[in-house]
Write a protein that holds these residues in place. Structure first.
Motif, PDB file in Angstrom:
ATOM      1  N   PHE A  71      48.818  39.756  40.941  1.00 34.88           N
ATOM      2  CA  PHE A  71      47.594  39.021  41.230  1.00 34.88           C
ATOM      3  C   PHE A  71      47.759  37.564  40.805  1.00 34.88           C
ATOM      4  O   PHE A  71      48.238  37.272  39.707  1.00 34.88           O
ATOM      5  CB  PHE A  71      46.411  39.652  40.494  1.00 34.88           C
ATOM      6  CG  PHE A  71      45.735  40.746  41.274  1.00 34.88           C
ATOM      7  CD1 PHE A  71      44.395  40.665  41.581  1.00 34.88           C
ATOM      8  CD2 PHE A  71      46.462  41.846  41.712  1.00 34.88           C
ATOM      9  CE1 PHE A  71      43.767  41.672  42.296  1.00 34.88           C
ATOM     10  CE2 PHE A  71      45.845  42.853  42.428  1.00 34.88           C
ATOM     11  CZ  PHE A  71      44.499  42.767  42.730  1.00 34.88           C
ATOM     12  N   LYS A  72      47.328  36.643  41.656  1.00 36.92           N
ATOM     13  CA  LYS A  72      47.523  35.218  41.402  1.00 36.92           C
ATOM     14  C   LYS A  72      46.320  34.598  40.700  1.00 36.92           C
ATOM     15  O   LYS A  72      45.174  34.838  41.053  1.00 36.92           O
ATOM     16  CB  LYS A  72      47.765  34.477  42.726  1.00 36.92           C
ATOM     17  CG  LYS A  72      49.026  34.919  43.467  1.00 36.92           C
ATOM     18  CD  LYS A  72      49.183  34.139  44.757  1.00 36.92           C
ATOM     19  CE  LYS A  72      50.432  34.562  45.505  1.00 36.92           C
ATOM     20  NZ  LYS A  72      50.585  33.812  46.783  1.00 36.92           N
ATOM     21  N   ASP A  73      46.623  33.775  39.693  1.00 35.93           N
ATOM     22  CA  ASP A  73      45.607  32.924  39.049  1.00 35.93           C
ATOM     23  C   ASP A  73      44.377  33.704  38.589  1.00 35.93           C
ATOM     24  O   ASP A  73      43.265  33.201  38.654  1.00 35.93           O
ATOM     25  CB  ASP A  73      45.162  31.798  40.004  1.00 35.93           C
ATOM     26  CG  ASP A  73      46.339  30.972  40.476  1.00 35.93           C
ATOM     27  OD1 ASP A  73      47.253  30.732  39.670  1.00 35.93           O
ATOM     28  OD2 ASP A  73      46.338  30.572  41.650  1.00 35.93           O
ATOM     29  N   ASN A  74      44.585  34.910  38.140  1.00 39.17           N
ATOM     30  CA  ASN A  74      43.451  35.721  37.686  1.00 39.17           C
ATOM     31  C   ASN A  74      43.744  36.330  36.324  1.00 39.17           C
ATOM     32  O   ASN A  74      44.838  36.853  36.095  1.00 39.17           O
ATOM     33  CB  ASN A  74      43.167  36.859  38.675  1.00 39.17           C
ATOM     34  CG  ASN A  74      41.989  36.536  39.574  1.00 39.17           C
ATOM     35  OD1 ASN A  74      41.144  35.723  39.229  1.00 39.17           O
ATOM     36  ND2 ASN A  74      41.926  37.190  40.714  1.00 39.17           N
ATOM     37  N   GLN A  75      42.777  36.233  35.434  1.00 39.98           N
ATOM     38  CA  GLN A  75      42.839  36.975  34.186  1.00 39.98           C
ATOM     39  C   GLN A  75      42.091  38.282  34.397  1.00 39.98           C
ATOM     40  O   GLN A  75      40.899  38.282  34.703  1.00 39.98           O
ATOM     41  CB  GLN A  75      42.206  36.177  33.049  1.00 39.98           C
ATOM     42  CG  GLN A  75      43.011  34.984  32.603  1.00 39.98           C
ATOM     43  CD  GLN A  75      42.327  34.261  31.454  1.00 39.98           C
ATOM     44  OE1 GLN A  75      41.361  33.539  31.646  1.00 39.98           O
ATOM     45  NE2 GLN A  75      42.830  34.479  30.257  1.00 39.98           N
TER      46      GLN A  75
END
Length: 274
Positions: A71-75
């Motif tokens: 998953f990109k750019d996600n916490q």
């Protein structure tokens, strides 16, 4: 939908006996992300609950977290819990920042964090909630207004700031500065004491309390106990889960914010039995 660039997804899913799976990152990729090529922002909060009959393989937090590796750019936060007594599992996955007003079904496995948007929570577990847990809850939800608790297990590490035993560990008093509704549903008496004893908890004024009358009477020593008097004096609305017939005359002094004239209709009290 293929041109969608931003998506916020909030789901609560209960699976049947034949589907012993949680919703995870693989589901989101296969069923949503792969079909939205222009998607740039994806916020989600998904709570899935399922019955399980096979205890040989039960996915852990790490197993669920591994499904979000790409998953990109996600916490992403994952929280998995199992009740072997009821053969039920729950999995809560959500992206940060957390923006929803509620956070339900919190257990001892609560991952922590800071949730300034949350105003309502529910706590439930088949294992005891200790004082340290409630410290964590108060710190995580600083603007909490409504709290519901379900736990029938006795606390294992009871304490009192007024205890004469100097060897006991001292715990900070927990403050709920914004709490307006406290629902103690199906709880051990330890948790009623946890919230009403001023050596453990500081409550705000004008609080609505939902509780069993017989438990409240026991914890407050028939509405005479001094360590619970201060917090009880801040309660202006009470809902009893059990039916009562009489109350002691000094009840009014213990709950001065309650309107004594309305007790007859509000509590369904039968004064003829007095």
């Amino acid at each position: 939908m293929s041109n969608l660039e931003s998506l916020a997804l909030y789901l609560m899913v209960s699976n049947h006996f034949m589907d012993e799976r949680f919703i995870d990152g693989n589901d989101l990729k296969e069923n949503i992300i792969n079909h939205l090529p222009r998607l740039k922002k994806f916020a989600f909060n998904i709570h899935s609950r399922t019955f399980f009959l096979n205890e040989i393989y039960l996915p852990s937090n790490a197993d669920i977290r591994n499904t979000f590796i790409n998953f990109k750019d996600n916490q992403i936060v994952c929280s998995v819990d199992y009740s072997r007594r009821e053969k039920v599992g729950q999995c809560h996955i959500y992206s940060l920042p957390y923006t929803i007003l509620f956070y339900n079904n919190i257990t001892n496995n609560f991952p922590g964090g800071l949730f300034k948007s949350v105003r309502q929570i529910s706590l439930c577990d088949e294992h005891p909630f200790e004082h340290e847990f409630f410290i964590q809850i108060a710190e995580a939800f600083p603007y909490l207004k409504k709290l519901r608790l379900t736990n029938t297990q006795s606390q294992q590490h009871k304490h009192s700031q007024s205890s004469k035993d100097t060897k006991k560990k001292e715990y900070p008093i927990i403050k709920y500065s914004h709490l307006t509704e406290l629902d103690l549903f199906l709880v051990h008496n330890d948790y009623i004491e946890q919230f009403l004893d001023l050596t453990k908890t500081y409550l705000s004024k004008n609080l609505k309390l939902s509780v069993e009358y017989k438990s409240l009477r026991l914890v407050t020593d028939n509405f005479t106990r001094e360590t619970t008097r201060m917090n009880c004096s801040k309660i202006n609305n009470i809902q009893f889960y059990d039916r009562i017939s009489t109350i002691p005359e000094h009840f009014q002094m213990y709950f001065p914010r309650m309107k004594y004239r309305s007790l007859l209709s509000y509590f369904d009290i039968n004064y003829s039995s007095r």
